[in-house]
Scaffold this active site. Structure first.
Site, PDB file in Angstrom:
ATOM      1  N   ASP A 245       7.125   6.141   6.782  1.00 43.56           N
ATOM      2  CA  ASP A 245       5.973   5.715   7.573  1.00 43.56           C
ATOM      3  C   ASP A 245       5.902   6.403   8.931  1.00 43.56           C
ATOM      4  O   ASP A 245       5.226   5.913   9.841  1.00 43.56           O
ATOM      5  CB  ASP A 245       6.018   4.197   7.800  1.00 43.56           C
ATOM      6  CG  ASP A 245       5.309   3.429   6.696  1.00 43.56           C
ATOM      7  OD1 ASP A 245       4.477   4.031   5.995  1.00 43.56           O
ATOM      8  OD2 ASP A 245       5.591   2.227   6.545  1.00 43.56           O
ATOM      9  N   LYS A 248       2.721   6.781  10.955  1.00 46.46           N
ATOM     10  CA  LYS A 248       2.073   5.689  11.700  1.00 46.46           C
ATOM     11  C   LYS A 248       2.029   5.992  13.194  1.00 46.46           C
ATOM     12  O   LYS A 248       1.284   5.357  13.946  1.00 46.46           O
ATOM     13  CB  LYS A 248       2.808   4.365  11.457  1.00 46.46           C
ATOM     14  CG  LYS A 248       2.472   3.731  10.110  1.00 46.46           C
ATOM     15  CD  LYS A 248       3.145   2.380   9.950  1.00 46.46           C
ATOM     16  CE  LYS A 248       2.738   1.678   8.657  1.00 46.46           C
ATOM     17  NZ  LYS A 248       3.479   0.420   8.455  1.00 46.46           N
ATOM     18  N   HIS A 273      -2.006   7.396   7.601  1.00 43.17           N
ATOM     19  CA  HIS A 273      -0.590   7.573   7.980  1.00 43.17           C
ATOM     20  C   HIS A 273       0.191   8.369   6.938  1.00 43.17           C
ATOM     21  O   HIS A 273       1.152   9.057   7.270  1.00 43.17           O
ATOM     22  CB  HIS A 273       0.086   6.222   8.288  1.00 43.17           C
ATOM     23  CG  HIS A 273       0.543   5.449   7.094  1.00 43.17           C
ATOM     24  ND1 HIS A 273      -0.285   4.623   6.379  1.00 43.17           N
ATOM     25  CD2 HIS A 273       1.760   5.362   6.492  1.00 43.17           C
ATOM     26  CE1 HIS A 273       0.394   4.052   5.383  1.00 43.17           C
ATOM     27  NE2 HIS A 273       1.649   4.489   5.428  1.00 43.17           N
ATOM     28  N   ASP A 344       9.386  -0.171  -0.542  1.00 45.11           N
ATOM     29  CA  ASP A 344       8.605  -0.514   0.646  1.00 45.11           C
ATOM     30  C   ASP A 344       7.866  -1.845   0.452  1.00 45.11           C
ATOM     31  O   ASP A 344       7.893  -2.710   1.331  1.00 45.11           O
ATOM     32  CB  ASP A 344       7.600   0.615   0.922  1.00 45.11           C
ATOM     33  CG  ASP A 344       6.815   0.419   2.214  1.00 45.11           C
ATOM     34  OD1 ASP A 344       7.369  -0.171   3.173  1.00 45.11           O
ATOM     35  OD2 ASP A 344       5.661   0.868   2.272  1.00 45.11           O
TER      36      ASP A 344
END
Ligand code: C2E
Ligand code: SIN
Ligand code: SIN
Ligand code: FE
Ligand code: FE
Length: 411
Positions: A245, A248, A273, A344
């Site tokens: 991630d 982000k 993202h 995730d």
């Protein structure tokens, strides 16, 4: 008696590992092999205590049956003279104990028989050495248990064994410090996104990455993939998954920190993202960067093709900011992305989120089962459920609270 011919290859091998957890597992595997030892543990000095980081026990593992793995143990020991590992860390010298049940009462350290009682195991011979860096600081401890003769009979470690282990510990120290540096740099990189996104915490990143490695290993065992390939891919995947991630970092605070459900427009921006993360690793310079780009780009794809961002336009050194209308499907999605997708979501649902309540375990597992074949690769889901006990033991290792692991003996 130590098989010295194995040592040079072991030194080369551990020099190639990038990730700290993978490295500790690899070191322990090698040292057990030197002595044909049944069991062992590796500890690291963290926050002035010894944290157990890896344990292997062939006898206990065999009791589980084929293709199963022992759960992780999480505890710490104070660095003082009362435990064997604590004594070695406090004094920076090794202890070679022929039989832990024959220790003289006048010695400051004692064998803690509790773990043996719980697991119905018998520790006899034990060699414990300090992992000391070039500044003469103890950074960890290796403990090898129950050396075996060719006949399988448990034997003591020799003085020569002890010297060889102390020598090997020098190489281990170099590799551990290098892997700690890599881990710290990645955690700091991730913390740039974390400072802004309350969901992306250090423990979340570590859990997702650790779960991904377990799922990958079980998936590969189910397919009888070559062991060497599994070991190499695990190392790349552990680090790449930590960065899933990282994109982000390019998403506005207003969206990242919104303590409520996103609107459709906000969600479209949020989806960027994946592409932003892949762009950070464009023109990859190593296999690790290639996998990091792959994971960032594909961790929100779904098995049935309903995920994002889909087959994006790639120009040299640049990813288009425009996602495709349709997601990638089935095995078009790289295995690494299929695995991190499940890891995730499992962690997102079992952890607090600023925009929703934490879910009960039953509900999370039902959700994952119901989405197998639609969101998730069914074979990945199968590997996840086979390893679920191990995955749950990892959650204890990386808790959201600041509390360290439980102490095995009082401070
Ligand atoms: P995240 O919180 O790390 O969630 C990762 C993925 O877990 C989500 O990907 C989704 O697949 C799954 N997930 C999370 N919560 C739920 C849930 O309540 N039910 C179900 N079935 N799955 C869930 P997704 O949807 O692509 O979201 C990506 C990221 O976007 C999330 O990462 C989060 O940072 C953000 N996000 C998504 N929805 C919202 C929202 O409603 N409000 C806020 N503030 N952020 C959101
Ligand atoms: C030790 O005393 O060094 C280790 C604790 C144990 O596993 O018994
Ligand atoms: C593998 O397939 O063995 C590694 C994971 C990947 O391809 O992404
Ligand atoms: Fe994501
Ligand atoms: Fe995440």
């Amino acid at each position: 008696m130590v098989q010295t011919d194995l040592i040079p290859r072991a030194i080369l091998d551990i020099g190639e590992v990038n990730d700290l957890d993978i490295l500790l597992e690899r070191i322990l595997t090698h040292v057990r092999r030197f002595f044909n030892a049944d069991a062992g543990s590796i500890y690291l000095v963290e926050n002035n205590v010894l944290n157990i980081r890896y344990t292997q026990n062939e006898t206990l593992r065999n009791r589980l049956g084929p293709d199963r793995k022992l759960v992780y143990t999480t505890f710490s020991l104070p660095i003082d003279d009362r435990s064997i590992a604590g004594y070695v860390a406090a004094n920076g010298r090794s202890l070679n104990i022929p039989d832990v049940h024959q220790l003289d009462d006048s010695l400051p350290y004692h064998f803690n028989g509790e773990p043996d009682r719980i697991s119905a195991y018998k520790t006899s011979s034990m060699l414990t050495v300090a992992i000391t860096n070039q500044q003469a600081k103890v950074i960890g401890v290796m403990q090898i248990i129950n050396a075996r003769a060719g006949t399988g009979e448990i034997i003591p470690f020799t003085t020569a064994d002890e010297s060889q282990m102390n020598l090997f510990a020098v190489s281990a120290a170099l590799a551990v410090e290098r892997a700690q540096l890599t881990r710290n740099v990645i955690m700091r990189l991730v913390s740039m996104a974390e400072m802004r996104d309350p969901n992306e915490t250090g423990p979340h990143i570590n859990r997702v990455a650790a779960y991904a490695v377990e799922i990958y290993e079980q998936y590969s065992w189910n397919r009888s993939r070559p062991r060497e390939e599994i070991e190499k891919q695990k190392d790349l995947l552990r680090i790449a998954a930590m960065l899933h991630d990282v994109g982000k970092i390019g998403i506005s605070d207003l969206i990242l920190k919104k303590p409520a459900r996103l609107t459709a427009d906000e969600y479209e921006i949020m989806k960027m993202h994946a592409i932003l993360g892949a762009r950070i690793f464009h023109q990859p310079q190593s296999e690790f960067e290639t996998m990091a780009a792959e994971v960032a780009l594909t961790h929100h794809e779904k098995w049935d093709g309903s995920g994002y961002p889909g087959d994006i336009v790639r120009q040299p050194g640049f990813f288009s900011m425009k996602a495709a209308n349709r997601g990638l499907k089935g095995e078009q999605i790289p295995l690494s992305g299929r695995i991190v997708a499940l890891a995730d979501v499992y962690d997102a649902l079992t952890s607090p989120r600023c925009y929703k309540e934490i879910w009960k375990e039953d509900r999370v597992l039902t959700e994952i089962k119901n989405n197998s074949g639609t969101h998730f690769d069914p074979e990945v889901t199968k590997a996840f459920f086979t390893r679920l006990d191990v995955i749950k033991s990892l959650a204890e290792r990386f808790p959201d609270t600041a509390n360290g692991p439980p102490l095995l003996i009082d401070p």
